[in-house]
Design a protein around this motif. Structure first.
Motif, PDB file in Angstrom:
ATOM      1  N   TYR A 146       2.974  10.301  -8.364  1.00  0.00           N
ATOM      2  CA  TYR A 146       3.672  10.621  -9.606  1.00  0.00           C
ATOM      3  C   TYR A 146       2.964  10.018 -10.813  1.00  0.00           C
ATOM      4  O   TYR A 146       3.583   9.719 -11.823  1.00  0.00           O
ATOM      5  CB  TYR A 146       5.107  10.106  -9.545  1.00  0.00           C
ATOM      6  CG  TYR A 146       5.908  10.703  -8.408  1.00  0.00           C
ATOM      7  CD1 TYR A 146       6.539  11.932  -8.550  1.00  0.00           C
ATOM      8  CD2 TYR A 146       6.015  10.030  -7.194  1.00  0.00           C
ATOM      9  CE1 TYR A 146       7.261  12.486  -7.497  1.00  0.00           C
ATOM     10  CE2 TYR A 146       6.737  10.569  -6.136  1.00  0.00           C
ATOM     11  CZ  TYR A 146       7.352  11.791  -6.294  1.00  0.00           C
ATOM     12  OH  TYR A 146       8.066  12.330  -5.257  1.00  0.00           O
ATOM     13  N   SER A 147       1.662   9.831 -10.692  1.00  0.00           N
ATOM     14  CA  SER A 147       0.921   9.168 -11.766  1.00  0.00           C
ATOM     15  C   SER A 147       0.972   9.938 -13.079  1.00  0.00           C
ATOM     16  O   SER A 147       0.879   9.354 -14.162  1.00  0.00           O
ATOM     17  CB  SER A 147      -0.543   8.976 -11.338  1.00  0.00           C
ATOM     18  OG  SER A 147      -1.130  10.237 -11.022  1.00  0.00           O
ATOM     19  N   SER A 148       1.124  11.247 -13.000  1.00  0.00           N
ATOM     20  CA  SER A 148       1.148  12.033 -14.241  1.00  0.00           C
ATOM     21  C   SER A 148       2.565  12.309 -14.726  1.00  0.00           C
ATOM     22  O   SER A 148       2.749  12.975 -15.737  1.00  0.00           O
ATOM     23  CB  SER A 148       0.430  13.380 -14.010  1.00  0.00           C
ATOM     24  OG  SER A 148       1.062  14.091 -12.953  1.00  0.00           O
ATOM     25  N   GLY A 149       3.563  11.802 -14.006  1.00  0.00           N
ATOM     26  CA  GLY A 149       4.942  12.063 -14.392  1.00  0.00           C
ATOM     27  C   GLY A 149       5.466  11.014 -15.346  1.00  0.00           C
ATOM     28  O   GLY A 149       4.725  10.233 -15.937  1.00  0.00           O
ATOM     29  N   SER A 150       6.782  11.026 -15.484  1.00  0.00           N
ATOM     30  CA  SER A 150       7.430  10.080 -16.390  1.00  0.00           C
ATOM     31  C   SER A 150       7.464   8.688 -15.760  1.00  0.00           C
ATOM     32  O   SER A 150       7.219   8.514 -14.564  1.00  0.00           O
ATOM     33  CB  SER A 150       8.858  10.555 -16.673  1.00  0.00           C
ATOM     34  OG  SER A 150       9.624  10.534 -15.475  1.00  0.00           O
ATOM     35  N   GLN A 175       0.825  -1.205   0.000  1.00  0.00           N
ATOM     36  CA  GLN A 175       0.000   0.000   0.000  1.00  0.00           C
ATOM     37  C   GLN A 175       0.861   1.258   0.000  1.00  0.00           C
ATOM     38  O   GLN A 175       0.525   2.247  -0.661  1.00  0.00           O
ATOM     39  CB  GLN A 175      -0.932  -0.012   1.212  1.00  0.00           C
ATOM     40  CG  GLN A 175      -2.009  -1.079   1.140  1.00  0.00           C
ATOM     41  CD  GLN A 175      -2.812  -1.197   2.429  1.00  0.00           C
ATOM     42  OE1 GLN A 175      -2.448  -0.637   3.469  1.00  0.00           O
ATOM     43  NE2 GLN A 175      -3.921  -1.930   2.377  1.00  0.00           N
ATOM     44  N   ASP A 176       1.970   1.222   0.730  1.00  0.00           N
ATOM     45  CA  ASP A 176       2.848   2.389   0.766  1.00  0.00           C
ATOM     46  C   ASP A 176       3.464   2.637  -0.606  1.00  0.00           C
ATOM     47  O   ASP A 176       3.563   3.790  -1.052  1.00  0.00           O
ATOM     48  CB  ASP A 176       3.945   2.170   1.807  1.00  0.00           C
ATOM     49  CG  ASP A 176       4.827   3.391   1.989  1.00  0.00           C
ATOM     50  OD1 ASP A 176       4.341   4.397   2.538  1.00  0.00           O
ATOM     51  OD2 ASP A 176       6.011   3.330   1.583  1.00  0.00           O
ATOM     52  N   ARG A 177       3.865   1.570  -1.273  1.00  0.00           N
ATOM     53  CA  ARG A 177       4.446   1.734  -2.602  1.00  0.00           C
ATOM     54  C   ARG A 177       3.409   2.284  -3.585  1.00  0.00           C
ATOM     55  O   ARG A 177       3.718   3.177  -4.382  1.00  0.00           O
ATOM     56  CB  ARG A 177       4.991   0.396  -3.101  1.00  0.00           C
ATOM     57  CG  ARG A 177       5.570   0.464  -4.508  1.00  0.00           C
ATOM     58  CD  ARG A 177       6.377  -0.788  -4.818  1.00  0.00           C
ATOM     59  NE  ARG A 177       5.595  -2.003  -4.623  1.00  0.00           N
ATOM     60  CZ  ARG A 177       6.127  -3.222  -4.565  1.00  0.00           C
ATOM     61  NH1 ARG A 177       7.430  -3.370  -4.677  1.00  0.00           N
ATOM     62  NH2 ARG A 177       5.359  -4.280  -4.405  1.00  0.00           N
ATOM     63  N   GLU A 178       2.188   1.782  -3.531  1.00  0.00           N
ATOM     64  CA  GLU A 178       1.131   2.252  -4.433  1.00  0.00           C
ATOM     65  C   GLU A 178       0.809   3.711  -4.174  1.00  0.00           C
ATOM     66  O   GLU A 178       0.545   4.477  -5.114  1.00  0.00           O
ATOM     67  CB  GLU A 178      -0.112   1.383  -4.268  1.00  0.00           C
ATOM     68  CG  GLU A 178       0.070  -0.043  -4.784  1.00  0.00           C
ATOM     69  CD  GLU A 178      -1.121  -0.918  -4.469  1.00  0.00           C
ATOM     70  OE1 GLU A 178      -1.989  -0.483  -3.674  1.00  0.00           O
ATOM     71  OE2 GLU A 178      -1.195  -2.057  -4.999  1.00  0.00           O
ATOM     72  N   ALA A 179       0.832   4.117  -2.888  1.00  0.00           N
ATOM     73  CA  ALA A 179       0.535   5.517  -2.566  1.00  0.00           C
ATOM     74  C   ALA A 179       1.600   6.448  -3.124  1.00  0.00           C
ATOM     75  O   ALA A 179       1.283   7.524  -3.651  1.00  0.00           O
ATOM     76  CB  ALA A 179       0.427   5.675  -1.052  1.00  0.00           C
TER      77      ALA A 179
END
Length: 299
Positions: free
Chosen positions: A103-107, A94-98
Motif C-alpha cells: 500500500y505504498s502508494s495509498g493513503s 518483515q511481514d509487516r513491512e511487506a
C-alpha cells in the motif's frame, strides 16, 4: 482487528515430563489450540519450534496452523529459545513491512498495519532451553518492538520430581582384546524423591544378545550427585561393545533414565621398549602386561 501471531514452542526433551498422562508439550499444544479459537476472522499464525532453524512462515489458514501444532514432537536437537525468539521478531517485522509495501502508494491509513502483532512462547522454563549469556541484544530487540508484545506461557511443573543418570565414565574408550572394562554412573535426583532406586547395567559384546551384568541400589538424596561403580566386565572380544545404565521403574521424565556407551575392542597397542639392559626392559614389559608374569591369560 485480526491477529498476526507467532506460536514458538519449546520442543526440547524436558517437555516430555509427564503429569496426569500428559507431557508438557501436550499441555502447550492444547493451550495453543484453544487460544486459536479466540482469534478473529482473517488472523494469521506462524508455528515455530527449537528443533530446527527453518524460516518462521505464516500459515495461509488457521486450519494449517492447527495441523502444524498437532504434528509437533520433542527432539534432542535444539536451538536456543533466544535465537528462535529473535527469528520470530524478525519474521513479524518483515511481514509487516511487506504488507505496508503493498500500500505504498495509498493513503496513510491504508499503509497502517492491519494486524495486531503477538508472539507466544510455550515453554516449561527449563534453563537448558535458553542461552544464558549474551541476552542484552534480545532484550533490546524486544523493548524496541513496543507494539509487538511477547507472552511467555509457562507449562512447567512447579515441583518436578525426577531421577536421572546424568553421566557415565568408562575406564577406557578402547579396550584390548580379552581386556576389562569398568563403568561408573552418576545419578542425580530432583524434588521430593524418597526411598531408593535400582540401577541396571547391561551390555552386549560383539554380535551377542544384550546381557544384564550388574544391578546396584542407590539411596536418593535430592540435589546430591552420587557415583556408582559397577562390577568389572572381563574378557571382552568385540570388535565393538555396546551397553547402557538405566533406572529401573517408572519416572515422570523418561529420556534421562538411561545412558548409553560404546567401546572399541581391538589388538593391544604395540609398544617398543628401549632400555640400557634386558632386566630394566623386562620390568617395563611386565608393568605393561602383567598377565605375562602371572599367566592369567588376560590382556
Amino acid at each position: 482487528l485480526p491477529v498476526a501471531a507467532v506460536f514458538l514452542f519449546d520442543t526440547s526433551l524436558s517437555m516430555e515430563y509427564l503429569k496426569g498422562g500428559q507431557s508438557r508439550l501436550d499441555v502447550a499444544k492444547d493451550l495453543a489450540q484453544e487460544h486459536l479459537t479466540t482469534f478473529p476472522g482473517g488472523s494469521r499464525v506462524a508455528i515455530a519450534d527449537v528443533s530446527n532453524d527453518n524460516p518462521v512462515l505464516f500459515q495461509s489458514t488457521l486450519g494449517g496452523a492447527k495441523s502444524r501444532i498437532d504434528a509437533l514432537q520433542t527432539a534432542p536437537l535444539r536451538i536456543p529459545l533466544n535465537d528462535r525468539l529473535r527469528d520470530s521478531l524478525r519474521a513479524q517485522k518483515q511481514d509487516r513491512e511487506a504488507i505496508q509495501a503493498e500500500y505504498s502508494s495509498g493513503s496513510d491509513a491504508a499503509r497502517q498495519d492491519r494486524y495486531l502483532r503477538r508472539i507466544y512462547v510455550f515453554t516449561d522454563l527449563a534453563g537448558t532451553a535458553w542461552r544464558t549469556g549474551g541476552t542484552s541484544l534480545l532484550r533490546a530487540e524486544i523493548e524496541k518492538q513496543t507494539d509487538m508484545p511477547v507472552f511467555l506461557i509457562d507449562v512447567g511443573e512447579l515441583k518436578p520430581q525426577n531421577v536421572a543418570v546424568s553421566g557415565l565414565s568408562l575406564s577406557a574408550n578402547r579396550v584390548p582384546l580379552g581386556g576389562n572394562l569398568v563403568v561408573t554412573a552418576t545419578v542425580e535426583a530432583e524434588g521430593a524423591v524418597d526411598g531408593t532406586r535400582m540401577l541396571e547395567f547391561t551390555f552386549h559384546d560383539g554380535g551377542r544378545a544384550p546381557v544384564p551384568h550388574d544391578k546396584m541400589e542407590v539411596v536418593l538424596e535430592p540435589g546430591t550427585a552420587q557415583r556408582l561403580e559397577f562390577r568389572m566386565v572381563s574378557g571382552l572380544t568385540g570388535p565393538v561393545v555396546h551397553g547402557d545404565v538405566r533406572v529401573v521403574g517408572s519416572d515422570p521424565l523418561e529420556f534421562d533414565d538411561v545412558r548409553y556407551f560404546t567401546v572399541d575392542v581391538g589388538a593391544p597397542t604395540k609398544v617398543l621398549i628401549v632400555a640400557p639392559d634386558a632386566e630394566e626392559a623386562d620390568e617395563w614389559r611386565f608393568t605393561l602386561n602383567p598377565s605375562e608374569r602371572d599367566d592369567t591369560g588376560g590382556a
